[in-house]
Write a protein that holds these residues in place. Sequence first.
Motif, PDB file in Angstrom:
ATOM      1  N   HIS A 164     114.759  54.402   4.002  1.00 35.46           N
ATOM      2  CA  HIS A 164     113.363  54.342   3.606  1.00 35.46           C
ATOM      3  C   HIS A 164     112.801  52.947   3.851  1.00 35.46           C
ATOM      4  CE1 HIS A 164     115.339  53.156  -0.273  1.00 35.46           C
ATOM      5  NE2 HIS A 164     114.307  52.333  -0.355  1.00 35.46           N
ATOM      6  N   VAL A 165     111.472  52.924   3.925  1.00 45.13           N
ATOM      7  CA  VAL A 165     110.734  51.681   4.132  1.00 45.13           C
ATOM      8  C   VAL A 165     109.828  51.462   2.933  1.00 45.13           C
ATOM      9  CG1 VAL A 165     109.065  50.482   5.592  1.00 45.13           C
ATOM     10  CG2 VAL A 165     110.796  51.940   6.640  1.00 45.13           C
ATOM     11  N   LEU A 166     109.825  50.246   2.430  1.00 46.09           N
ATOM     12  CA  LEU A 166     108.927  49.870   1.337  1.00 46.09           C
ATOM     13  C   LEU A 166     107.735  49.124   1.918  1.00 46.09           C
ATOM     14  CD1 LEU A 166     111.578  48.575  -1.222  1.00 46.09           C
ATOM     15  CD2 LEU A 166     110.395  50.781  -1.277  1.00 46.09           C
ATOM     16  N   VAL A 167     106.540  49.651   1.663  1.00 45.27           N
ATOM     17  CA  VAL A 167     105.297  49.007   2.095  1.00 45.27           C
ATOM     18  C   VAL A 167     104.523  48.635   0.842  1.00 45.27           C
ATOM     19  CG1 VAL A 167     103.198  49.220   3.450  1.00 45.27           C
ATOM     20  CG2 VAL A 167     105.282  50.392   4.203  1.00 45.27           C
ATOM     21  N   ASP A 168     104.510  47.351   0.521  1.00 44.42           N
ATOM     22  CA  ASP A 168     103.907  46.897  -0.747  1.00 44.42           C
ATOM     23  C   ASP A 168     104.464  47.702  -1.922  1.00 44.42           C
ATOM     24  OD1 ASP A 168     102.349  45.067   0.677  1.00 44.42           O
ATOM     25  OD2 ASP A 168     100.722  46.513   0.937  1.00 44.42           O
ATOM     26  N   ASP A 169     105.778  47.923  -1.893  1.00 40.60           N
ATOM     27  CA  ASP A 169     106.536  48.642  -2.927  1.00 40.60           C
ATOM     28  C   ASP A 169     106.312  50.158  -2.924  1.00 40.60           C
ATOM     29  OD1 ASP A 169     107.767  46.321  -3.876  1.00 40.60           O
ATOM     30  OD2 ASP A 169     106.057  45.879  -5.191  1.00 40.60           O
ATOM     31  N   GLU A 170     105.508  50.681  -2.005  1.00 41.60           N
ATOM     32  CA  GLU A 170     105.386  52.134  -1.844  1.00 41.60           C
ATOM     33  C   GLU A 170     106.510  52.612  -0.927  1.00 41.60           C
ATOM     34  OE1 GLU A 170     102.224  55.614  -0.396  1.00 41.60           O
ATOM     35  OE2 GLU A 170     101.651  53.493  -0.321  1.00 41.60           O
ATOM     36  N   LYS A 171     107.225  53.668  -1.346  1.00 40.81           N
ATOM     37  CA  LYS A 171     108.418  54.123  -0.651  1.00 40.81           C
ATOM     38  C   LYS A 171     108.095  55.226   0.345  1.00 40.81           C
ATOM     39  CE  LYS A 171     113.129  55.693  -1.770  1.00 40.81           C
ATOM     40  NZ  LYS A 171     114.017  56.058  -2.912  1.00 40.81           N
ATOM     41  N   PHE A 172     108.551  55.042   1.601  1.00 39.58           N
ATOM     42  CA  PHE A 172     108.390  56.042   2.650  1.00 39.58           C
ATOM     43  C   PHE A 172     109.771  56.425   3.173  1.00 39.58           C
ATOM     44  CE2 PHE A 172     104.392  53.738   2.616  1.00 39.58           C
ATOM     45  CZ  PHE A 172     103.445  54.742   2.750  1.00 39.58           C
ATOM     46  N   GLU A 173     110.167  57.689   2.983  1.00 43.00           N
ATOM     47  CA  GLU A 173     111.462  58.175   3.445  1.00 43.00           C
ATOM     48  C   GLU A 173     111.385  58.522   4.936  1.00 43.00           C
ATOM     49  OE1 GLU A 173     114.156  58.282   1.691  1.00 43.00           O
ATOM     50  OE2 GLU A 173     113.540  58.299  -0.429  1.00 43.00           O
ATOM     51  N   LEU A 174     112.364  58.042   5.716  1.00 46.09           N
ATOM     52  CA  LEU A 174     112.410  58.311   7.149  1.00 46.09           C
ATOM     53  C   LEU A 174     113.777  58.861   7.536  1.00 46.09           C
ATOM     54  CD1 LEU A 174     109.994  56.193   6.951  1.00 46.09           C
ATOM     55  CD2 LEU A 174     110.570  55.610   9.321  1.00 46.09           C
ATOM     56  N   GLU A 175     113.776  60.058   8.110  1.00 46.57           N
ATOM     57  CA  GLU A 175     114.961  60.625   8.735  1.00 46.57           C
ATOM     58  C   GLU A 175     115.032  60.162  10.189  1.00 46.57           C
ATOM     59  OE1 GLU A 175     117.204  62.447   7.164  1.00 46.57           O
ATOM     60  OE2 GLU A 175     116.132  62.608   5.242  1.00 46.57           O
ATOM     61  N   HIS A 176     116.028  60.659  10.918  1.00 43.97           N
ATOM     62  CA  HIS A 176     116.212  60.267  12.313  1.00 43.97           C
ATOM     63  C   HIS A 176     114.977  60.601  13.148  1.00 43.97           C
ATOM     64  CE1 HIS A 176     118.423  59.195  15.893  1.00 43.97           C
ATOM     65  NE2 HIS A 176     118.155  60.355  16.451  1.00 43.97           N
ATOM     66  N   LEU A 177     114.445  59.608  13.837  1.00 43.01           N
ATOM     67  CA  LEU A 177     113.282  59.675  14.723  1.00 43.01           C
ATOM     68  C   LEU A 177     111.955  59.882  13.985  1.00 43.01           C
ATOM     69  CD1 LEU A 177     114.483  61.521  17.971  1.00 43.01           C
ATOM     70  CD2 LEU A 177     114.443  59.069  17.451  1.00 43.01           C
ATOM     71  N   ASP A 178     111.951  59.805  12.655  1.00 44.08           N
ATOM     72  CA  ASP A 178     110.682  59.781  11.936  1.00 44.08           C
ATOM     73  C   ASP A 178     110.012  58.424  12.152  1.00 44.08           C
ATOM     74  OD1 ASP A 178     111.097  62.308  10.974  1.00 44.08           O
ATOM     75  OD2 ASP A 178     111.572  61.687   8.925  1.00 44.08           O
ATOM     76  N   GLY A 179     108.672  58.433  12.100  1.00 43.27           N
ATOM     77  CA  GLY A 179     107.914  57.216  12.315  1.00 43.27           C
ATOM     78  C   GLY A 179     107.025  56.858  11.144  1.00 43.27           C
ATOM     79  N   LEU A 180     106.540  55.631  11.169  1.00 46.01           N
ATOM     80  CA  LEU A 180     105.638  55.144  10.133  1.00 46.01           C
ATOM     81  C   LEU A 180     104.691  54.128  10.755  1.00 46.01           C
ATOM     82  CD1 LEU A 180     104.885  54.923   7.061  1.00 46.01           C
ATOM     83  CD2 LEU A 180     106.558  53.054   6.930  1.00 46.01           C
ATOM     84  N   TYR A 181     103.382  54.329  10.520  1.00 42.92           N
ATOM     85  CA  TYR A 181     102.394  53.320  10.899  1.00 42.92           C
ATOM     86  C   TYR A 181     102.016  52.533   9.653  1.00 42.92           C
ATOM     87  CZ  TYR A 181      97.963  51.081  11.919  1.00 42.92           C
ATOM     88  OH  TYR A 181      96.966  50.145  12.048  1.00 42.92           O
TER      89      TYR A 181
END
Length: 272
Positions: free
Chosen positions: A88-105
């Motif tokens: 997962h990626v934390l953006v200003d403490d907001e959690k975004f779960e990413l599996e294989h090849l998932d993306g995030l802008y």
Amino acid sequence: MMQVRYSTSPTSAETATTADLRDIFLVQDLFVPGEVRATYTHEDRMVIGGALPGTGQLDLPAFTDVLGEESHLQRRELGIINVGGAGHVLVDDEKFELEHLDGLYVGRGSEVAFVGTEAAFYFVSAPAHATYPHALLSHQDVEPVALGSADAANERSLFRYVWGQDVETSVLQFGVTVIADGSVWNTFPPHLHARRTEIYCYVDLADDDRVFHFMGQPGHTRHLVLKNREAVISPPWSIHAGAGTGSYAFIWAMAGENNCYTDLAPVAVEDL
């Protein structure tokens, strides 16, 4: 750790040695356990990098000595694709779960951190003139565009994550192209982006497979040999196409004058 690459001319590529081409355009060793590695290119001032957090958390560095700001995204926008296992990626403490090849802008002005024992995060950033909302881009939810054919050995699925529609950005575009089993070619026939730089990162290759990436002006092409999780910088004057020895995918990312995906010039095969 951040490397810096300078802008290049097409004539320099024509006369460069293989070692010179690799030093200028090939980006290696992006994924080192417990580190964030990055490369800054003066071609449209893009940054590409890799984060391999392992058991810890890795913050996206400011790289102040190169970018000149106290935060990486103070004047930039960011695209992330997970090329490993779940994380997962934390953006200003907001959690975004990413599996294989998932993306995030991630829009301008945020702080970012990477987490995931099996995850491997590839990222690209570019200068931004405005701030747009974050967007989670699930690989399985993106409708692919079918391209090529098995007969031409270039059958592939184009997953457009950020491409000037649906998700608003300043200049950044990125997505994933997956080559069908039995096909070898990507982006063939090739094309040019006179107003944008494009960077490819080849992923999901077996250890003993390679991609032969073709670059240069039409009629004066050269090639580079890449292995898994290596990237190549494609300046606006260069074509970009490749052929693999086994199954693979690649992440494409662009930045420049606009974010119009169709702003390109096809190159005829007879002109190569």
